[in-house]
Scaffold this motif. Structure first.
Motif, PDB file in Angstrom:
ATOM      1  N   THR A  66    -122.055  16.074   6.297  1.00  0.00           N
ATOM      2  CA  THR A  66    -122.031  17.492   5.938  1.00  0.00           C
ATOM      3  C   THR A  66    -122.646  18.341   7.043  1.00  0.00           C
ATOM      4  O   THR A  66    -122.095  19.365   7.435  1.00  0.00           O
ATOM      5  CB  THR A  66    -122.757  17.733   4.599  1.00  0.00           C
ATOM      6  N   VAL A  67    -123.790  17.903   7.561  1.00  0.00           N
ATOM      7  CA  VAL A  67    -124.454  18.665   8.629  1.00  0.00           C
ATOM      8  C   VAL A  67    -123.567  18.690   9.874  1.00  0.00           C
ATOM      9  O   VAL A  67    -123.379  19.749  10.489  1.00  0.00           O
ATOM     10  CB  VAL A  67    -125.847  18.079   8.949  1.00  0.00           C
ATOM     11  N   LEU A  68    -122.969  17.568  10.239  1.00  0.00           N
ATOM     12  CA  LEU A  68    -122.089  17.523  11.414  1.00  0.00           C
ATOM     13  C   LEU A  68    -120.876  18.431  11.230  1.00  0.00           C
ATOM     14  O   LEU A  68    -120.465  19.129  12.159  1.00  0.00           O
ATOM     15  CB  LEU A  68    -121.648  16.081  11.687  1.00  0.00           C
ATOM     16  N   ARG A  69    -120.317  18.457  10.037  1.00  0.00           N
ATOM     17  CA  ARG A  69    -119.172  19.342   9.760  1.00  0.00           C
ATOM     18  C   ARG A  69    -119.577  20.801   9.920  1.00  0.00           C
ATOM     19  O   ARG A  69    -118.859  21.597  10.519  1.00  0.00           O
ATOM     20  CB  ARG A  69    -118.629  19.081   8.355  1.00  0.00           C
TER      21      ARG A  69
ATOM     22  N   VAL B 273    -125.421  19.952   0.386  1.00  0.00           N
ATOM     23  CA  VAL B 273    -125.798  18.577   0.064  1.00  0.00           C
ATOM     24  C   VAL B 273    -126.729  18.554  -1.141  1.00  0.00           C
ATOM     25  O   VAL B 273    -126.626  17.675  -2.008  1.00  0.00           O
ATOM     26  CB  VAL B 273    -126.458  17.885   1.282  1.00  0.00           C
ATOM     27  N   ALA B 274    -127.644  19.517  -1.205  1.00  0.00           N
ATOM     28  CA  ALA B 274    -128.591  19.577  -2.331  1.00  0.00           C
ATOM     29  C   ALA B 274    -127.845  19.651  -3.655  1.00  0.00           C
ATOM     30  O   ALA B 274    -128.201  18.968  -4.617  1.00  0.00           O
ATOM     31  CB  ALA B 274    -129.515  20.783  -2.161  1.00  0.00           C
ATOM     32  N   LYS B 275    -126.785  20.444  -3.704  1.00  0.00           N
ATOM     33  CA  LYS B 275    -125.990  20.543  -4.938  1.00  0.00           C
ATOM     34  C   LYS B 275    -125.314  19.213  -5.254  1.00  0.00           C
ATOM     35  O   LYS B 275    -125.279  18.778  -6.395  1.00  0.00           O
ATOM     36  CB  LYS B 275    -124.933  21.637  -4.802  1.00  0.00           C
ATOM     37  N   GLN B 276    -124.767  18.571  -4.227  1.00  0.00           N
ATOM     38  CA  GLN B 276    -124.055  17.302  -4.437  1.00  0.00           C
ATOM     39  C   GLN B 276    -124.986  16.192  -4.916  1.00  0.00           C
ATOM     40  O   GLN B 276    -124.602  15.379  -5.755  1.00  0.00           O
ATOM     41  CB  GLN B 276    -123.396  16.838  -3.133  1.00  0.00           C
ATOM     42  N   LEU B 277    -126.188  16.168  -4.357  1.00  0.00           N
ATOM     43  CA  LEU B 277    -127.086  15.040  -4.626  1.00  0.00           C
ATOM     44  C   LEU B 277    -128.191  15.355  -5.634  1.00  0.00           C
ATOM     45  O   LEU B 277    -129.063  14.515  -5.865  1.00  0.00           O
ATOM     46  CB  LEU B 277    -127.725  14.570  -3.310  1.00  0.00           C
TER      47      LEU B 277
ATOM     48  N   ARG C 299    -130.704  17.388  -5.324  1.00  0.00           N
ATOM     49  CA  ARG C 299    -131.986  17.441  -4.631  1.00  0.00           C
ATOM     50  C   ARG C 299    -132.209  18.886  -4.194  1.00  0.00           C
ATOM     51  O   ARG C 299    -131.310  19.705  -4.287  1.00  0.00           O
ATOM     52  CB  ARG C 299    -131.984  16.524  -3.407  1.00  0.00           C
ATOM     53  N   THR C 300    -133.364  19.170  -3.672  1.00  0.00           N
ATOM     54  CA  THR C 300    -133.609  20.519  -3.157  1.00  0.00           C
ATOM     55  C   THR C 300    -133.103  20.594  -1.725  1.00  0.00           C
ATOM     56  O   THR C 300    -133.021  19.569  -1.029  1.00  0.00           O
ATOM     57  CB  THR C 300    -135.115  20.865  -3.176  1.00  0.00           C
ATOM     58  N   SER C 301    -132.780  21.815  -1.294  1.00  0.00           N
ATOM     59  CA  SER C 301    -132.340  21.968   0.093  1.00  0.00           C
ATOM     60  C   SER C 301    -133.487  21.643   1.043  1.00  0.00           C
ATOM     61  O   SER C 301    -133.257  21.128   2.144  1.00  0.00           O
ATOM     62  CB  SER C 301    -131.800  23.378   0.336  1.00  0.00           C
ATOM     63  N   ALA C 302    -134.725  21.896   0.621  1.00  0.00           N
ATOM     64  CA  ALA C 302    -135.885  21.550   1.453  1.00  0.00           C
ATOM     65  C   ALA C 302    -135.968  20.041   1.650  1.00  0.00           C
ATOM     66  O   ALA C 302    -136.254  19.556   2.762  1.00  0.00           O
ATOM     67  CB  ALA C 302    -137.163  22.077   0.815  1.00  0.00           C
ATOM     68  N   ALA C 303    -135.727  19.266   0.590  1.00  0.00           N
ATOM     69  CA  ALA C 303    -135.754  17.804   0.700  1.00  0.00           C
ATOM     70  C   ALA C 303    -134.664  17.320   1.655  1.00  0.00           C
ATOM     71  O   ALA C 303    -134.895  16.416   2.471  1.00  0.00           O
ATOM     72  CB  ALA C 303    -135.578  17.161  -0.673  1.00  0.00           C
ATOM     73  N   CYS C 304    -133.485  17.947   1.563  1.00  0.00           N
ATOM     74  CA  CYS C 304    -132.376  17.576   2.457  1.00  0.00           C
ATOM     75  C   CYS C 304    -132.736  17.906   3.902  1.00  0.00           C
ATOM     76  O   CYS C 304    -132.498  17.113   4.819  1.00  0.00           O
ATOM     77  CB  CYS C 304    -131.109  18.291   2.041  1.00  0.00           C
ATOM     78  N   GLY C 305    -133.312  19.084   4.126  1.00  0.00           N
ATOM     79  CA  GLY C 305    -133.707  19.482   5.474  1.00  0.00           C
ATOM     80  C   GLY C 305    -134.781  18.566   6.035  1.00  0.00           C
ATOM     81  O   GLY C 305    -134.739  18.176   7.210  1.00  0.00           O
ATOM     82  N   PHE C 306    -135.754  18.212   5.198  1.00  0.00           N
ATOM     83  CA  PHE C 306    -136.812  17.319   5.645  1.00  0.00           C
ATOM     84  C   PHE C 306    -136.239  15.954   6.022  1.00  0.00           C
ATOM     85  O   PHE C 306    -136.567  15.393   7.070  1.00  0.00           O
ATOM     86  CB  PHE C 306    -137.891  17.170   4.567  1.00  0.00           C
ATOM     87  N   ARG C 307    -135.363  15.421   5.162  1.00  0.00           N
ATOM     88  CA  ARG C 307    -134.761  14.109   5.434  1.00  0.00           C
ATOM     89  C   ARG C 307    -133.966  14.150   6.740  1.00  0.00           C
ATOM     90  O   ARG C 307    -134.043  13.240   7.558  1.00  0.00           O
ATOM     91  CB  ARG C 307    -133.853  13.698   4.264  1.00  0.00           C
ATOM     92  N   TRP C 308    -133.211  15.217   6.927  1.00  0.00           N
ATOM     93  CA  TRP C 308    -132.405  15.358   8.140  1.00  0.00           C
ATOM     94  C   TRP C 308    -133.302  15.386   9.371  1.00  0.00           C
ATOM     95  O   TRP C 308    -133.084  14.644  10.321  1.00  0.00           O
ATOM     96  CB  TRP C 308    -131.548  16.625   8.069  1.00  0.00           C
TER      97      TRP C 308
END
Length: 159
Positions: A20-23, A38-42, A44-53
């Motif tokens: 998703t990030v690459l797209r 991604v947060a909506k799909q999984l 999770r919070t967008s902050a968690a997605c950003g931190f993981r990335w």
């Protein structure tokens, strides 16, 4: 105690995040937008997605990130005006990218010109055929009108 955390990231989730990030990078969108998607799909919070990335995944995808940025540059006019990439890229690479983009646009333009010329030729041929048919039809009407005039003249002479 070696229990897996309940909120631990799975390999599939990491792949979804990375793709998703690459797209988004290729499309010229922000990473924040990617994290929200991604947060909506999984769930999770967008902050968690950003931190993981930023903490884990980004390191594994450096080459793909660079490739996505290059694709974005070559893919559309939007990249021409993007100064963020040109600040970090060497000047020679930027010029070569611009040359490649212009060559691609030139060949695309030439293809469109050929198609447009063929369409115009086809349209012109159709118009010429229609013009011939209309001239024939007009000649028939003129002949019929002349014949009616002759008949009218003959009728007046008889009366």
């Amino acid at each position: 105690m070696n229990a897996t955390r309940q909120d631990a990231w799975t390999e599939d989730e990491d792949i979804i995040l990375a793709e998703t990030v690459l797209r988004h990078i290729k499309e010229g969108k922000t990473q924040l937008e990617a994290f929200k998607e991604v947060a909506k799909q999984l769930s999770r919070t967008s902050a968690a997605c950003g931190f993981r990335w930023n903490a884990t995944i980004r390191k594994e995808y450096q080459e793909q990130i660079q490739q996505a940025k290059e694709e974005r540059k070559l893919g559309g006019r939007k990249a021409i005006w993007s100064f963020e990439e040109s600040k970090t890229a060497p000047e020679k690479e930027t010029i070569e990218s611009a040359i490649l983009l212009l060559e691609k646009m030139k060949s695309s333009f030439a293809e469109h010109q050929d198609l447009a010329r063929k369409e115009q030729e086809k349209l012109l041929k159709n118009l010429e055929e229609e013009n011939k048919k209309l001239k024939i039809q007009l000649q028939r009407y003129e002949n019929a009108w002349e014949e009616m005039g002759n008949l009218w003249k003959w009728i007046r002479e008889k009366n």
